[in-house]
Scaffold this motif. Sequence first.
Motif, PDB file in Angstrom:
ATOM      1  N   ALA A  77      61.297  20.927  68.702  1.00  0.00           N
ATOM      2  CA  ALA A  77      61.895  19.846  69.482  1.00  0.00           C
ATOM      3  C   ALA A  77      63.357  20.139  69.797  1.00  0.00           C
ATOM      4  CB  ALA A  77      61.771  18.532  68.721  1.00  0.00           C
ATOM      5  N   PHE A  78      64.067  20.663  68.810  1.00  0.00           N
ATOM      6  CA  PHE A  78      65.480  20.993  69.037  1.00  0.00           C
ATOM      7  C   PHE A  78      65.614  22.101  70.085  1.00  0.00           C
ATOM      8  CE2 PHE A  78      69.246  23.542  68.023  1.00  0.00           C
ATOM      9  CZ  PHE A  78      70.240  22.576  68.114  1.00  0.00           C
ATOM     10  N   ALA A  79      64.767  23.129  69.979  1.00  0.00           N
ATOM     11  CA  ALA A  79      64.822  24.218  70.955  1.00  0.00           C
ATOM     12  C   ALA A  79      64.499  23.721  72.363  1.00  0.00           C
ATOM     13  CB  ALA A  79      63.866  25.340  70.548  1.00  0.00           C
ATOM     14  N   ALA A  80      63.521  22.806  72.455  1.00  0.00           N
ATOM     15  CA  ALA A  80      63.167  22.271  73.769  1.00  0.00           C
ATOM     16  C   ALA A  80      64.332  21.497  74.366  1.00  0.00           C
ATOM     17  CB  ALA A  80      61.936  21.381  73.646  1.00  0.00           C
ATOM     18  N   VAL A  81      65.037  20.728  73.527  1.00  0.00           N
ATOM     19  CA  VAL A  81      66.181  19.977  74.035  1.00  0.00           C
ATOM     20  C   VAL A  81      67.274  20.928  74.505  1.00  0.00           C
ATOM     21  CG1 VAL A  81      68.052  18.424  73.369  1.00  0.00           C
ATOM     22  CG2 VAL A  81      65.721  17.914  72.677  1.00  0.00           C
ATOM     23  N   VAL A  82      67.560  21.974  73.721  1.00  0.00           N
ATOM     24  CA  VAL A  82      68.603  22.932  74.101  1.00  0.00           C
ATOM     25  C   VAL A  82      68.246  23.634  75.405  1.00  0.00           C
ATOM     26  CG1 VAL A  82      69.775  25.058  73.414  1.00  0.00           C
ATOM     27  CG2 VAL A  82      69.401  23.257  71.737  1.00  0.00           C
ATOM     28  N   TRP A 217      69.631  12.663  65.944  1.00  0.00           N
ATOM     29  CA  TRP A 217      69.593  13.774  64.998  1.00  0.00           C
ATOM     30  C   TRP A 217      69.861  15.110  65.674  1.00  0.00           C
ATOM     31  CZ3 TRP A 217      66.041  17.672  65.783  1.00  0.00           C
ATOM     32  CH2 TRP A 217      65.019  17.402  66.703  1.00  0.00           C
ATOM     33  N   ILE A 218      69.770  15.174  67.007  1.00  0.00           N
ATOM     34  CA  ILE A 218      69.977  16.443  67.722  1.00  0.00           C
ATOM     35  C   ILE A 218      71.430  16.899  67.629  1.00  0.00           C
ATOM     36  CG2 ILE A 218      69.984  17.500  70.024  1.00  0.00           C
ATOM     37  CD1 ILE A 218      67.210  17.216  69.037  1.00  0.00           C
ATOM     38  N   ALA A 219      72.365  15.953  67.610  1.00  0.00           N
ATOM     39  CA  ALA A 219      73.784  16.309  67.718  1.00  0.00           C
ATOM     40  C   ALA A 219      74.270  17.117  66.520  1.00  0.00           C
ATOM     41  CB  ALA A 219      74.623  15.044  67.888  1.00  0.00           C
ATOM     42  N   ALA A 220      73.834  16.771  65.305  1.00  0.00           N
ATOM     43  CA  ALA A 220      74.356  17.424  64.100  1.00  0.00           C
ATOM     44  C   ALA A 220      74.079  18.936  64.089  1.00  0.00           C
ATOM     45  CB  ALA A 220      73.807  16.752  62.851  1.00  0.00           C
ATOM     46  N   PRO A 221      72.816  19.385  64.227  1.00  0.00           N
ATOM     47  CA  PRO A 221      72.596  20.842  64.255  1.00  0.00           C
ATOM     48  C   PRO A 221      73.243  21.530  65.447  1.00  0.00           C
ATOM     49  CG  PRO A 221      70.569  19.676  64.792  1.00  0.00           C
ATOM     50  CD  PRO A 221      71.534  18.648  64.306  1.00  0.00           C
TER      51      PRO A 221
END
Length: 601
Positions: A77-82, A217-221
């Motif tokens: 999910a994080f990679a998709a957002v990036v 939660w996306i912002a922290a990493p």
Amino acid sequence: MSGMVSIAEAGVPSARSRALAVLRVRSRALAVVLLPAALAVVLVTARATGRLEGGPWAAVTIAVCALAVLVLLVGGAFAAVVLRAGPAVTPTVPLSEAAAPDLYRLVRDLADRMDVPAPSAIALTPDCDSWLEDRTHAAHRRRGAAGSAQSAPGAAPVLVIGSPFLWWMRVAELRAVLAPVVAGTGPSAHPDIADARGFVRGLDAAVDVGGRRGLGWIAAPARLLLRLCRTDAAEMERGVAAAAADRAQGVDYGLRIVAQEQVGLAYAGWDRLLTRVALPAWRMGRWPAHLDAGVVSALTELSRRDRLAEGFTSRLGERPACDLLEQPGEVDEATSLLAARLFHGGPAEAGPDWSPVEWAAYPEEVVDRTWRSEAARLHAALDALSVPAGLSGDPAPPSRADGPAPVRPAGAGAGSGPRSASAGASSSGPAASGAPGAAGPVTIAAADSAPPAADGFAGPTLERVLGYLTDPSGEGARGEALAGLLSAGVAREERAAGTGAGADRARAADAVPLFPLQPPRSARDLLADHVTAMVCCAAVDSAGAAPGMDWLDGPVLLVGGDRRADLSPRVLCLVEDGDPAPLREWLSALGVRPEKPVRLV
């Protein structure tokens, strides 16, 4: 291959090594996400081959597999957002090749001489800077933020040029200044550098996405990864700049040194034009339609005043860079509207409450209206502070910004001030208070329509202001009370204009202004501005003075065709010390009658 930077070129080895360091951060993050899955595979394989039997290994294997699935889902999910988050695009005025064929020809000639790819497009920005901007992200194509050519995968960056440069610089100077910028397309074509830049831009966009509901939660990493690669990314950009500068050394290097002086001069003149000339118009709901043409006049005036700039105006006989445009007037109008949106927060399109103003009409439509609007607001505040007729007592600061307080104007009998100002003047006034997008002065009833006030003044007069602010103690307590009331009224006007339905429709979802020109004015500064406006109105109405405009200082008072620049210290003496003597002497010398009512409409 043409356009690909040689690895031996100065700055590129350093930039490439830093780009690889940024990409290693990405690889380590990927390794962290895959580590639980790898451990789960080992445990499952060991269990299947009988190497791990009995004991707690069954529970451990299940727990590790569940953790691996969870980490993979979160990481995916994080990679998709990036990957999908669209990097910010600078608001610009697109310039097609049909609108500026000569400018495109000049840029392509520069790219050919330096053996780098030509920019995919050209855009203008109302600022004194130029840069390359990558608009190839898929999100830009989905939002329609870029044209098909400039947003195609692998396309060269877009060249963004500061519009003041086109009007102030000559063609040769512009070519010299743009050479190192255009040269940056070479290093940008290197695959490692392009990949590293895309990764950093994606992380930056992911931080912004983290502000949305459900994605916090996306912002922290994303911030963590940005911190890990911040130094290497900065050094990569320095290496790219060094490589671009090295390539551009063979193109008009001597002229570039002289042209850089023009860059500094253009920045100074542009800043003064925006803060002193354009900002008062924006506050009135008007936007100067030809800011770029105005910067030439402002810089010419700056060159005349500043001895360090002597000789710069001799260049004006050469061909200006704006001649490279087919319709410079239309381009100037578009960039002027964009400047109002970026620096003040005005609507994206012109309308009845947000209309352009020509320089010739500026004194009457902006300066005079600003003065009379502020004079109306000042008298509305005095109305709120005046005591009813027949009461006496020493003036005291009001206990509430929007409630009356018992005060008595010094030098006059106790009584109520004139009621010619409308009751809503202090809460629903115009954009002169700084409210973006609002227009028109405060509506005030005509002075002759109001009955004579008990304090002896038949309408809004300068004498009333002088009498109230006079403070024999020199502490300026009355000024503080009036300044607080004005500040509260201006704040209410800004909130009312910012929350109106019309303003919301005009601004849509744009978070503007992106670059506010000035911090909010203090209460004392607001009071000084309003008293100055009242003095200027009295001078215009009773002494034959006229509103005027100075290219570097904005609104000015003209007496006999000459600018009077000696008013401000006398107003400050009244506002800060309560001493009206210097201002009264100034008024007497000009023949201004403080007791004469002032027209507020």
